[in-house]
Design an enzyme around this catalytic site. Structure first.
Site, PDB file in Angstrom:
ATOM      1  N   GLY A 184       0.790  -4.968   1.065  1.00 22.01           N
ATOM      2  CA  GLY A 184      -0.411  -5.043   0.234  1.00 22.01           C
ATOM      3  C   GLY A 184      -0.150  -5.712  -1.104  1.00 22.01           C
ATOM      4  N   ALA A 240       0.862  -1.181   0.000  1.00 19.52           N
ATOM      5  CA  ALA A 240       0.000   0.000   0.000  1.00 19.52           C
ATOM      6  C   ALA A 240       0.898   1.231   0.000  1.00 19.52           C
ATOM      7  CB  ALA A 240      -0.886  -0.014   1.238  1.00 19.52           C
ATOM      8  N   GLU A 269       5.023  -4.933   7.123  1.00 17.70           N
ATOM      9  CA  GLU A 269       4.331  -3.839   7.816  1.00 17.70           C
ATOM     10  C   GLU A 269       4.880  -3.596   9.212  1.00 17.70           C
ATOM     11  OE1 GLU A 269       2.857  -6.271   6.108  1.00 17.70           O
ATOM     12  OE2 GLU A 269       1.223  -5.475   4.877  1.00 17.70           O
TER      13      GLU A 269
HETATM   14  N1  CAA Z   1       4.633   3.236  -0.608  1.00 18.46           N
HETATM   15  C1  CAA Z   1       5.016   4.382  -1.166  1.00 18.46           C
HETATM   16  N2  CAA Z   1       6.160   4.513  -1.868  1.00 18.46           N
HETATM   17  C2  CAA Z   1       6.937   3.426  -1.995  1.00 18.46           C
HETATM   18  C3  CAA Z   1       6.593   2.184  -1.431  1.00 18.46           C
HETATM   19  C4  CAA Z   1       5.372   2.115  -0.710  1.00 18.46           C
HETATM   20  N3  CAA Z   1       4.923   0.963  -0.168  1.00 18.46           N
HETATM   21  N4  CAA Z   1       7.575   1.291  -1.698  1.00 18.46           N
HETATM   22  C5  CAA Z   1       8.482   1.943  -2.434  1.00 18.46           C
HETATM   23  N5  CAA Z   1       8.105   3.232  -2.621  1.00 18.46           N
HETATM   24  C6  CAA Z   1       8.815   4.281  -3.345  1.00 18.46           C
HETATM   25  C7  CAA Z   1       9.962   4.826  -2.532  1.00 18.46           C
HETATM   26  O1  CAA Z   1       9.519   5.787  -1.613  1.00 18.46           O
HETATM   27  C8  CAA Z   1      10.837   5.406  -3.606  1.00 18.46           C
HETATM   28  O2  CAA Z   1      10.292   6.633  -4.029  1.00 18.46           O
HETATM   29  P1  CAA Z   1      11.238   7.945  -4.186  1.00 18.46           P
HETATM   30  O3  CAA Z   1      12.146   7.585  -5.320  1.00 18.46           O
HETATM   31  O4  CAA Z   1      10.263   9.030  -4.510  1.00 18.46           O
HETATM   32  O5  CAA Z   1      11.952   8.101  -2.893  1.00 18.46           O
HETATM   33  C9  CAA Z   1      10.650   4.425  -4.769  1.00 18.46           C
HETATM   34  O6  CAA Z   1       9.435   3.744  -4.517  1.00 18.46           O
HETATM   35  C10 CAA Z   1      11.761   3.405  -4.861  1.00 18.46           C
HETATM   36  O7  CAA Z   1      11.866   2.767  -3.590  1.00 18.46           O
HETATM   37  P2  CAA Z   1      13.259   2.579  -2.811  1.00 18.46           P
HETATM   38  O8  CAA Z   1      14.196   3.706  -3.140  1.00 18.46           O
HETATM   39  O9  CAA Z   1      12.945   2.356  -1.383  1.00 18.46           O
HETATM   40  O10 CAA Z   1      13.796   1.252  -3.521  1.00 18.46           O
HETATM   41  P3  CAA Z   1      14.789   0.167  -2.906  1.00 18.46           P
HETATM   42  O11 CAA Z   1      15.122  -0.728  -4.059  1.00 18.46           O
HETATM   43  O12 CAA Z   1      15.905   0.806  -2.173  1.00 18.46           O
HETATM   44  O13 CAA Z   1      13.921  -0.652  -1.820  1.00 18.46           O
HETATM   45  C11 CAA Z   1      11.946  -1.810  -1.045  1.00 18.46           C
HETATM   46  C12 CAA Z   1      12.845  -1.433  -2.249  1.00 18.46           C
HETATM   47  C13 CAA Z   1      12.714  -2.763  -0.120  1.00 18.46           C
HETATM   48  C14 CAA Z   1      10.721  -2.510  -1.598  1.00 18.46           C
HETATM   49  C15 CAA Z   1      11.554  -0.516  -0.256  1.00 18.46           C
HETATM   50  O14 CAA Z   1      11.045   0.412  -1.189  1.00 18.46           O
HETATM   51  C16 CAA Z   1      10.496  -0.747   0.783  1.00 18.46           C
HETATM   52  O15 CAA Z   1      10.803  -1.241   1.866  1.00 18.46           O
HETATM   53  N6  CAA Z   1       9.230  -0.355   0.485  1.00 18.46           N
HETATM   54  C17 CAA Z   1       8.153  -0.432   1.453  1.00 18.46           C
HETATM   55  C18 CAA Z   1       7.665  -1.862   1.642  1.00 18.46           C
HETATM   56  C19 CAA Z   1       6.560  -1.891   2.690  1.00 18.46           C
HETATM   57  O16 CAA Z   1       6.746  -1.573   3.845  1.00 18.46           O
HETATM   58  N7  CAA Z   1       5.345  -2.321   2.252  1.00 18.46           N
HETATM   59  C20 CAA Z   1       4.189  -2.376   3.142  1.00 18.46           C
HETATM   60  C21 CAA Z   1       3.367  -1.135   2.985  1.00 18.46           C
HETATM   61  S1  CAA Z   1       2.049  -1.024   4.139  1.00 18.46           S
HETATM   62  C22 CAA Z   1       0.860  -2.069   3.569  1.00 18.46           C
HETATM   63  O17 CAA Z   1       0.963  -2.646   2.488  1.00 18.46           O
HETATM   64  C23 CAA Z   1      -0.346  -2.248   4.449  1.00 18.46           C
HETATM   65  C24 CAA Z   1      -1.328  -3.286   4.054  1.00 18.46           C
HETATM   66  O18 CAA Z   1      -1.369  -4.367   4.618  1.00 18.46           O
HETATM   67  C25 CAA Z   1      -2.297  -3.038   3.025  1.00 18.46           C
END
Ligand code: CAA
Length: 258
Positions: free
Chosen positions: A109, A66, A132
């Site tokens: 998500g 998400a 999460e």
């Molecule tokens: N939401 C918003 N933006 C996100 C995102 C997310 N879930 N995941 C990645 N992005 C964005 C980053 O902010 C970044 O944007 P900017 O260039 O504007 O800064 C871009 O995508 C690239 O991401 P990274 O620079 O972080 O890429 P990376 O290769 O270094 O890392 C990753 C990749 C490990 C997937 C890391 O992006 C990450 O940890 N993302 C979040 C994963 C997460 O926590 N997901 C759970 C979300 S909550 C949820 O889903 C609740 C539910 O149950 C419904």
């Protein structure tokens, strides 16, 4: 649909493919993306020519969850009134089979979205996770329930409590995915499977999907009732008459979806 659509749709014969298209944000599932996805799925569900749907994020990433930026400062009531996650439940109502074709991250998500589909195929680059916990929340779109049923309570618990990811091969070994293949072969393999399903009688496919899904969502007793109801219902279809007649006459059946 335009090139800046967050979900790209294409239909080839009886198989539709939906591609999440927000690569710069790793296909983070913003409310707008989810609205587009649900609209596309609803449209395909109503299109009689479409018999199976593939959902993919392309070769790099399925979805990194998400959209954290869209909810970082939200209050609980804002989350409730915006139906930020609740609206995703519509995907569960899609009658046509959906195959998730996952390459790269399927996190939070994103993993939950894959699990809302009916079959998950993965490329060797796929990584599944519920991270999460690392941002102070827990899965909210089915992760604690569907993952637990898919891979068992102890593995699911470890993933949900640590946020650690599962490789494609482990996901296969644990029963979360049905097939692992090289990234360049994933879509054609998903398509092959979708085309096979598309040759089957569509009403039977839909009622079979519903019955199997009930297995994960109700008691065995309720599930058995749904199964039997759907089994009997199919005797009202032309495809049942055709399928059984073709078997007896030793010929190939022609299914019309009636
Ligand atoms: N939401 C918003 N933006 C996100 C995102 C997310 N879930 N995941 C990645 N992005 C964005 C980053 O902010 C970044 O944007 P900017 O260039 O504007 O800064 C871009 O995508 C690239 O991401 P990274 O620079 O972080 O890429 P990376 O290769 O270094 O890392 C990753 C990749 C490990 C997937 C890391 O992006 C990450 O940890 N993302 C979040 C994963 C997460 O926590 N997901 C759970 C979300 S909550 C949820 O889903 C609740 C539910 O149950 C419904």
């Amino acid at each position: 649909m335009t090139d800046d659509s967050l979900v790209l749709a294409s239909v080839d014969g009886a198989v539709a493919t939906l591609t999440l298209n927000r690569p710069k944000a790793l296909n983070a599932l913003s409310p707008q993306l989810m609205d587009e996805l649900i609209e596309a799925l609803t449209h395909l569900d109503d299109d009689r020519a479409v018999r199976a749907i593939i959902l993919t994020g392309g070769p790099q990433v399925f979805a990194a969850g998400a959209d954290i930026k869209a909810m970082a400062t939200a209050s609980p009531m804002e989350m409730v009134t915006r139906r930020t996650i609740a609206r995703w439940a519509r995907i569960r109502d899609v009658r046509k089979p959906i195959i998730a074709a996952v390459s790269g991250y399927a996190l939070g998500g994103g993993c939950e979205l894959a699990m809302m589909c009916d079959i998950i195929m993965a490329s060797e680059t796929a990584q599944f996770g519920q991270p999460e916990i690392n941002i102070g929340i827990i899965p909210g779109a089915g992760g604690t329930q569907r993952l637990t049923r898919a891979i068992g309570p102890y593995r699911a618990m470890q993933m949900v409590l640590t946020g650690e990811m599962l490789s494609a091969h482990d996901a296969y070994a644990f029963g979360l995915v049905t097939r692992v293949c090289p990234v360049e072969a994933l879509l054609s393999e998903a398509r092959r499977l979708a085309e096979t399903i598309a040759t089957r009688p569509p009403l039977a496919v839909q009622l079979a999907k519903q019955a199997v899904r009930f297995a994960a969502e109700t008691t065995v007793r309720e599930g058995l009732e749904i199964e039997l109801r759907n089994f009997y219902l199919l005797f009202d279809t032309a495809d049942q008459k055709e399928g059984m007649a073709a078997f007896i006459e030793k010929r190939k059946a022609t299914f019309t979806g009636e």
